[in-house]
Design an enzyme around this catalytic site. Structure first.
Site, short mmCIF file in Angstrom:
data_model
loop_
_atom_site.label_atom_id
_atom_site.label_comp_id
_atom_site.label_asym_id
_atom_site.label_seq_id
_atom_site.Cartn_x
_atom_site.Cartn_y
_atom_site.Cartn_z
N ASP A 29 28.93 39.94 26.83
CA ASP A 29 27.79 40.87 26.98
C ASP A 29 27.22 40.82 28.39
O ASP A 29 26.66 41.82 28.86
CB ASP A 29 26.70 40.56 25.95
N CYS A 37 45.10 37.34 38.42
CA CYS A 37 45.09 35.90 38.12
C CYS A 37 46.46 35.46 37.59
O CYS A 37 47.40 35.41 38.36
CB CYS A 37 43.94 35.52 37.20
N HIS A 71 39.48 37.49 40.05
CA HIS A 71 39.31 38.52 39.02
C HIS A 71 38.38 39.62 39.55
O HIS A 71 37.16 39.52 39.37
CB HIS A 71 38.65 37.93 37.77
N GLU A 94 37.77 42.33 38.33
CA GLU A 94 37.12 43.06 37.22
C GLU A 94 35.73 42.54 36.90
O GLU A 94 34.95 43.23 36.24
CB GLU A 94 38.01 43.02 35.97
N1 GLN Z 1 46.46 30.07 33.58
C1 GLN Z 1 46.30 30.34 34.98
C2 GLN Z 1 45.52 29.24 35.68
O1 GLN Z 1 44.83 28.48 35.08
C3 GLN Z 1 45.66 31.70 35.19
C4 GLN Z 1 44.26 31.80 34.66
C5 GLN Z 1 43.78 33.20 34.48
O2 GLN Z 1 44.57 34.15 34.43
N2 GLN Z 1 42.47 33.36 34.38
O3 GLN Z 1 45.59 29.15 36.88
#
Ligand code: GLN
Length: 561
Positions: free
Chosen positions: A93, A403, A529, A531
């Site tokens: 949220d 990621c 990220h 996003e």
């Molecule tokens: N599993 C991967 C890491 O820990 C990518 C993590 C993710 O995509 N948020 O680095």
């Protein structure tokens, strides 16, 4: 992020002595009948309206579960885990709050029962309670109240909207409701309760039913809370007569019974609330005079663009949780926003990575204008991601790896271009001879899973000639992270020589943050990220650029056909 908002205007509160004083106002949003009614969207919409009237507003969520934060919950339990700028793993949220309000949240905006109890138990161990018996009332409720007021006490906000997770009647919610009851008593006109309930439509009887709402309000009244505003979630129009009946049975003023009917987009909800004067009603009830209209200019421009967009852009999202509506919430919303700003309607196609094989990949990804490979953890579905990426790379499809998606881009390139057959991340294969993605140095000594990843915003410096730098219009950016593994620096030269460029890195640690294949249309992977930083009024530049590339590719294909 809040740069585009109008300057702060503190709530002018008319006291009994007719003096104007500056006081923070607290709005509580509770829910009844069933969960998933969209308290977050109602809270966000109200915040949007108050912000657009020039007030400073923040929204916080209190979650009644024992986990310290949702970081250790898997997406089947709790949907996406959102990450705040200060590195808090938060309820999804908070993503809505940021997307609607264009204002960053922090750790203080999301509190769980686990955090409340942890803090009380720490105080007990320190001896802060001076030998008293520590109890739910008053110690837990006092700790909840202290946390409710934390953001308000900073003096930065005119309104603090507090969403109480769960549903009235849940055993877990009881201490929160008791805290709200006490706060309403203490704060007087500076507190207000909005209760969101459900009005089901019974097909067989062809009728809307208000009884569940009446019961839910009764439960709230039983714990000593009289709601000031009722928002009725409904799939069909609740006629005025029925609303008046609800008002009468629930001791709420008739105009303060508002409906929230299913909307074609959640971003329409602030306007629907304003049409029924939710913002004016709230202001008046809190002793403020609503002046003029909220400035929703930019918001309306966005909605107008959405209405005007007729053509589609087809984006594929490759992930292992695609069947879950909320697992990639922020990515979905970022793509949606980017598409609207590019005058397109997003047609998002979810592609389950476990189901992708070399034999069916062409069929599964056929006709897409762009592909996003999703973040994630663990081995499941990973081979499908490699297969999808190989196909996208070889067919020069605009591709965005986020990621784990970026890590998969690196691994696929290592396997199929550099010829390192067993290349992998040590997350998936600890024995690989080509650990092109490896555990970060500072992660090696960590054994606890909760809150221990590389989390939150970090700076990133981009190479000026890169697609990423051009997209952002700058070489210095800051984006949010949530990972343990990283691009293995030992391999950087070999990747660069073969054409995969490391175009973004952290200025202090030199961790690789962005990789690109410059000779492709758009093949970009980010360790971060993006996003988590895309809002309606401030869409993320990298998503916008990806969307432009996808649209261009679609148009090229159309011309050829
Ligand atoms: N599993 C991967 C890491 O820990 C990518 C993590 C993710 O995509 N948020 O680095």
């Amino acid at each position: 992020m809040s740069g585009r908002e109008r300057p702060a205007r503190h709530a002018k509160f008319l006291t009994s002595n007719n003096f104007f004083s500056v006081e923070t106002k607290y709005i509580f949003v509770t829910g009844g009948v069933v969960s998933s009614l969209g308290k977050g969207i109602i809270s966000s919409s109200l915040a949007r309206l108050l912000l657009s009237r020039g007030y400073k507003v923040t929204i916080q969520k209190f979650d009644p579960y024992i986990n310290i934060d949702p970081g250790t919950l898997n997406p089947y339990e709790h949907g996406e885990c959102y990450v705040t700028v200060d590195g808090h793993e938060a309820d999804l949220d908070l993503g809505h709050y940021e997307r609607f309000t264009n204002t960053q949240t922090t750790r203080a905006n999301n509190v769980t029962t686990g955090r409340i109890y942890q803090s009380v138990i720490d105080k007990e161990r320190r001896g802060d309670y001076l030998g008293k018996t520590v109890q739910i009332i008053p110690h837990i409720t006092d700790e909840i109240k202290r946390n409710v007021k934390l953001l308000g006490n900073t003096g930065k906000f005119d309104f603090v909207i507090t969403e109480i997770g769960g549903t009235v009647g849940d055993i877990e919610s009881t201490p929160y409701l008791e805290a709200v009851r006490q706060l309403r008593w203490e704060l007087g006109k500076n507190a207000l309760c909005v209760h969101l309930t459900y009005v089901p439509y019974l097909k067989a009887a062809k009728e809307l039913k208000t009884k569940p709402t009446q019961h839910s309000v009764k439960m709230l009244q039983q714990v000593g809370i009289q709601p000031d505003v009722l928002v009725l979630r409904t799939e069909k129009d609740v006629p005025p007569g029925m609303r008046r009946k609800v008002a009468q049975f629930c001791n709420v003023e008739p105009e303060a019974v508002i409906q929230s009917i299913d909307a074609s987009t959640i971003y329409q909800v602030p306007l629907m609330m304003h049409d029924q004067q939710l913002d004016q009603i709230v202001l008046r009830k809190m002793g403020l005079q609503p002046e003029g209209e909220p400035d929703l200019g930019a918001w309306n421009t966005f909605l107008q663009k959405l209405t005007d967009a007729k053509e589609e852009v087809r984006i594929g999202l490759v992930g292992k949780y695609v069947e879950l509506q909320d697992a990639y919430k922020s990515i979905n919303e970022s793509l949606f926003q980017a598409a609207v700003y590019c005058d397109r309607r997003l047609k998002l196609e979810s592609i389950h990575s476990e189901k992708i094989t070399p034999g069916n990949v062409a069929e599964k990804l056929k006709g897409l204008d762009g592909v996003v490979v999703a973040p994630g953890f663990g081995q499941r579905g990973i081979e499908g991601k490699f297969t999808a990426l190989k196909w996208c790379r070889e067919n020069d499809i605009p591709t965005f790896g986020i990621c784990l998606g970026m890590q998969c881009m690196v691994i696929e390139f290592a396997r199929n271009v550099l010829g390192f057959e067993d290349a992998n991340s040590t997350e998936m294969d600890t024995k690989t001879t080509h650990n092109v993605i490896d555990l970060m140095e500072e992660q090696k000594s960590i054994s606890n899973l909760g809150g221990t990843m590389r989390l939150g915003a970090y700076k990133c410096v981009l190479k000026p000639e890169s697609k990423a730098a051009k997209a952002y219009g700058t070489t210095e950016i800051s984006e949010r992270h949530r990972h343990r593994f990283e691009f293995n620096e030992d391999y950087r030269d070999r990747f660069e020589e073969a054409g995969m460029k490391c175009v973004g890195e952290n200025p202090e640690t030199h961790l690789v943050e962005v990789v690109e294949l410059p000779e492709k249309r758009w093949y970009v992977g980010t360790q971060y990220h993006p996003e988590y930083q895309s809002t309606v009024l401030n869409p993320n530049p990298l998503f916008l650029d990806f969307m432009r590339a996808a649209i261009k590719y679609g148009e090229e294909r159309e011309q050829k056909a």
